[in-house]
Design a protein around this motif. Sequence first.
Motif, PDB file in Angstrom:
ATOM      1  N   LEU A 156      36.988  34.550  45.622  1.00  0.00           N
ATOM      2  CA  LEU A 156      38.028  35.578  45.631  1.00  0.00           C
ATOM      3  C   LEU A 156      37.681  36.714  44.675  1.00  0.00           C
ATOM      4  O   LEU A 156      37.871  37.898  44.994  1.00  0.00           O
ATOM      5  CB  LEU A 156      39.372  34.953  45.256  1.00  0.00           C
ATOM      6  N   ASN A 157      37.165  36.371  43.504  1.00  0.00           N
ATOM      7  CA  ASN A 157      36.750  37.393  42.545  1.00  0.00           C
ATOM      8  C   ASN A 157      35.649  38.275  43.120  1.00  0.00           C
ATOM      9  O   ASN A 157      35.651  39.495  42.950  1.00  0.00           O
ATOM     10  CB  ASN A 157      36.270  36.716  41.261  1.00  0.00           C
ATOM     11  N   TYR A 201      27.880  32.481  32.232  1.00  0.00           N
ATOM     12  CA  TYR A 201      27.689  33.704  33.016  1.00  0.00           C
ATOM     13  C   TYR A 201      28.990  34.505  33.117  1.00  0.00           C
ATOM     14  O   TYR A 201      28.979  35.735  33.016  1.00  0.00           O
ATOM     15  CB  TYR A 201      27.180  33.346  34.408  1.00  0.00           C
ATOM     16  N   THR A 202      30.113  33.813  33.315  1.00  0.00           N
ATOM     17  CA  THR A 202      31.394  34.512  33.379  1.00  0.00           C
ATOM     18  C   THR A 202      31.735  35.176  32.054  1.00  0.00           C
ATOM     19  O   THR A 202      32.217  36.318  32.004  1.00  0.00           O
ATOM     20  CB  THR A 202      32.511  33.529  33.781  1.00  0.00           C
ATOM     21  N   TYR A 255      33.513  44.806  29.556  1.00  0.00           N
ATOM     22  CA  TYR A 255      34.279  45.405  28.458  1.00  0.00           C
ATOM     23  C   TYR A 255      33.459  46.483  27.748  1.00  0.00           C
ATOM     24  O   TYR A 255      33.984  47.539  27.397  1.00  0.00           O
ATOM     25  CB  TYR A 255      34.688  44.312  27.479  1.00  0.00           C
ATOM     26  N   PHE A 256      32.185  46.231  27.550  1.00  0.00           N
ATOM     27  CA  PHE A 256      31.337  47.188  26.826  1.00  0.00           C
ATOM     28  C   PHE A 256      31.215  48.509  27.581  1.00  0.00           C
ATOM     29  O   PHE A 256      31.195  49.581  26.975  1.00  0.00           O
ATOM     30  CB  PHE A 256      29.956  46.566  26.602  1.00  0.00           C
ATOM     31  N   TYR A 305      39.998  45.426  35.005  1.00  0.00           N
ATOM     32  CA  TYR A 305      38.607  45.146  35.348  1.00  0.00           C
ATOM     33  C   TYR A 305      38.221  43.685  35.129  1.00  0.00           C
ATOM     34  O   TYR A 305      37.216  43.231  35.674  1.00  0.00           O
ATOM     35  CB  TYR A 305      37.677  46.066  34.538  1.00  0.00           C
ATOM     36  N   VAL A 306      38.977  42.940  34.298  1.00  0.00           N
ATOM     37  CA  VAL A 306      38.604  41.546  34.012  1.00  0.00           C
ATOM     38  C   VAL A 306      39.707  40.564  34.374  1.00  0.00           C
ATOM     39  O   VAL A 306      39.657  39.408  33.954  1.00  0.00           O
ATOM     40  CB  VAL A 306      38.233  41.376  32.518  1.00  0.00           C
ATOM     41  N   HIS A 307      40.697  40.979  35.134  1.00  0.00           N
ATOM     42  CA  HIS A 307      41.793  40.067  35.465  1.00  0.00           C
ATOM     43  C   HIS A 307      41.274  38.850  36.229  1.00  0.00           C
ATOM     44  O   HIS A 307      41.552  37.695  35.852  1.00  0.00           O
ATOM     45  CB  HIS A 307      42.851  40.804  36.291  1.00  0.00           C
ATOM     46  N   TYR A 308      40.534  39.096  37.293  1.00  0.00           N
ATOM     47  CA  TYR A 308      40.030  37.986  38.104  1.00  0.00           C
ATOM     48  C   TYR A 308      38.945  37.204  37.362  1.00  0.00           C
ATOM     49  O   TYR A 308      38.805  35.989  37.573  1.00  0.00           O
ATOM     50  CB  TYR A 308      39.499  38.517  39.436  1.00  0.00           C
ATOM     51  N   ASP A 309      38.184  37.842  36.493  1.00  0.00           N
ATOM     52  CA  ASP A 309      37.198  37.120  35.699  1.00  0.00           C
ATOM     53  C   ASP A 309      37.873  36.158  34.725  1.00  0.00           C
ATOM     54  O   ASP A 309      37.383  35.045  34.498  1.00  0.00           O
ATOM     55  CB  ASP A 309      36.320  38.115  34.935  1.00  0.00           C
TER      56      ASP A 309
END
Length: 819
Positions: A46-47, A85-86, A94-95, A129-133
């Motif tokens: 899904l991600n 990896y995640t 983030y960077f 940008y990182v919700h699904y991560d």
Amino acid sequence: RMFHDDELEESEKFYVGQPRVLLLIYALYNTLVARSEMVCYFVIILNHMISASMITLVLPILIFLWAMLSVPRPSKRFWMTAIVYTEVAIVIKYFFQFGFFPWNKHVDYTKDKPYHPPNIIGIEKKEGYVHYDLVQLLALFFHRSILKCHGLWDEDEKGDNSSNKEDTDDELSLTGGRRDSSASLKSVNLAASVESIHVHFPEQQTAIRRKSSSSISQLSHRSSFSSHRSKRGKCHDISSMSLETLIISHPAILFFSASYSVVKSLFGLCCFRTLQVYVPIRQFFYNLIHPDYSAVTDVYVLMFLADTVDFIIIVFGFWAFGKHSAAADITSSLSEDQVPEAFLVMVLIQFGTMVVDRALYLKKTVMGKVIFQVILVFGIHFWMFFILPGVTERKFSQNTVAQLWYFVKCVYFGLSAYQIRCGYPTRVLGNFLTKSYNYINLFLFQGFRLVPFLTELRAVMDWVWTDTTLSLSSWICVEDIYAHIFILKCWRESEKRYPQPRGQKKKKVVKYGMGGMIIVLLICIVWFPLLFMSLIKSVAGITNKPLDVSITITLGGYQPIFTMSAQQSQLKDLNQTGFNAFLGSYRGNTAALQFLEGYGKEDITLADLEGNSNSLWTISPPSREKMIQGLLDFSAEFTVVLSWSIQRTLETVYPYYIKAPSDSLAKPIKQLLTGMYCRWENITVSLVKNVSDEGVREWWVLNQLGKRYKTSEESLELFIFSDKVSPPSLGFLAGYGIMGLYASVVLVIGKFVREFFSGISHSIMFEELPNVDRILKLCTDIFLVRETGELELEEDLYAKLIFLYRSPETMIKWTREKT
């Protein structure tokens, strides 16, 4: 009672006494815990569907080519790889969210570009940008806690330590021996390292061992590498002694010897690192193709259903796979004899993969399935996430149909990996729909046989990729007999479940249920064209208003005297008051009212044409004089030619009401132009001459007498009745008309119905078989001996089956009821 515990019994009573909603929540949680690895797979996929970048592409590929192929479960190495990896992906994203990067200054302009490098890599600046991560990381840690709770997290390390200890003891003793039988049952995974690789450096020797589920291969590798190591050790001593002697004798050779050592060390290190990656992967797939044990299963039906769903998605959503076909639908494209390229390519690729999958299933080759899985995983991901966005000019995350297609394909990949891990069945007997004898299987099997060319294609493919001694015609004969006997078996089983007492008449429920349904069906088929053509325009019809109304009048075949068009604001719609007044004017005219029943106020358009012609009258002087003479001669008939090719005399020439049917020919409405209430309207024609410095200019002015909406200016009024047209999706069917539908639909269906009701007497010997168990067993025996390789016995049983159908007396003996 043995093992009785009051506390456990009280706990069970307390659990049973809980509300059903709470029990359902407990059951859902237990299901989530039992299938936590599937939850991780779903969140990762899904991600990737939402992000569609190179950063998220790695883990789905590892799932289909590593995790789902591991026996019995993915190793700790995989889950640690996914977690690390995640975490690294979150830090990288983030960077790159800071605004000082150049590509973050024009986010609104580049966010929808599929080939923008930050969008491809997955480092673009965006909200959430990182919700699904984070959800993915949470699911991975949840699965990690479940494995630790059940003691399965450190299982691989314990196995590795015990295996390495055994290998070290074997190396020291230089004696071969088989591993313990429990070692061969350990999971086969990519966490294993090289089996036995000895890379010798000038200063030290390194040995790396790998556990394997194959004891014999490990023992042979161990002995061969050990002997090779001893031989290389001797050679190394000799070469070292000779090198020392050369260095002492010739000091100038020192530089070259040092360079040789460095090159040798670098080369050995590169070989070691390469083999350290290559050998575990090779051993992983080798153990997958040649397992010690395999739980044979058959999920081909589920894979076929997944491919079928993908096929349906392509047919009904093909516009999502093309560039300029976003507003098209497949029915309108096919009705115009156009085959979209995107639709054709997708259909051929999907159909080709289904054929290859069927061939691998029949040949039962796991190696071919593994190769096909690897090619398909890499090919589909490369096409969906790198080629398709360029073709459609929109990102994959914005293509809902492509996302749905990819998700179903991921389900197929999971089933395919499960099939590879468990192995193909040793015997493939008959159709999957013929496993049980009930109404559901009967109707599904009949529907399967009704699909054009599907039965024939399956029979030919089975014959091509199955070892047999039968010819193609004999093979098809056996398949037809088996299908016929299966249908008879289903009917006989239904007769046993619902017996009919002897001498008792049929129940009304059966007669009116079956017979009434057939009567209604036949009546609907007979009157389908009339009903369809009546409802297609009255219920689902679309109003087709005119966009341009043009009038051209010619006197006696000379140069046109009047040309005028009405567009946009000159085309007016009737309101409800005007429409009611219009109907009231025809209250005594039955024919007119019958005609007006089929039209509403939205179907009538009033065209207000200006009386002055929009073109100058350019006629030669001789023709002008001749036309004047013709007009002055009252004894001669002078005609007026209108643009719709209707010729009338000058009096009552103007048709006030015109019908605009679905075709291109507009006609006057005779029902509204005849009778005592209505008549053809008269028009006045006058020639206007303008003399100026530029010369003499002439044009004609027409004015209608008896207009409904009075105006002071010279003008013409025209009422247009627009017929409704069929929707575009049904236009290809409605275009045949009533007679065309009768010829193409009713007669064809009638032919099939007639074949069902006629010719029954010729098939009584093969249809009315009381007991078909023996014939059915003979067919399954043919399938069984074919799968076991007894080809001579297959020929004998086929000959027996043919003789049975050639001998009515033997058929009667074989199919009589058991006593």
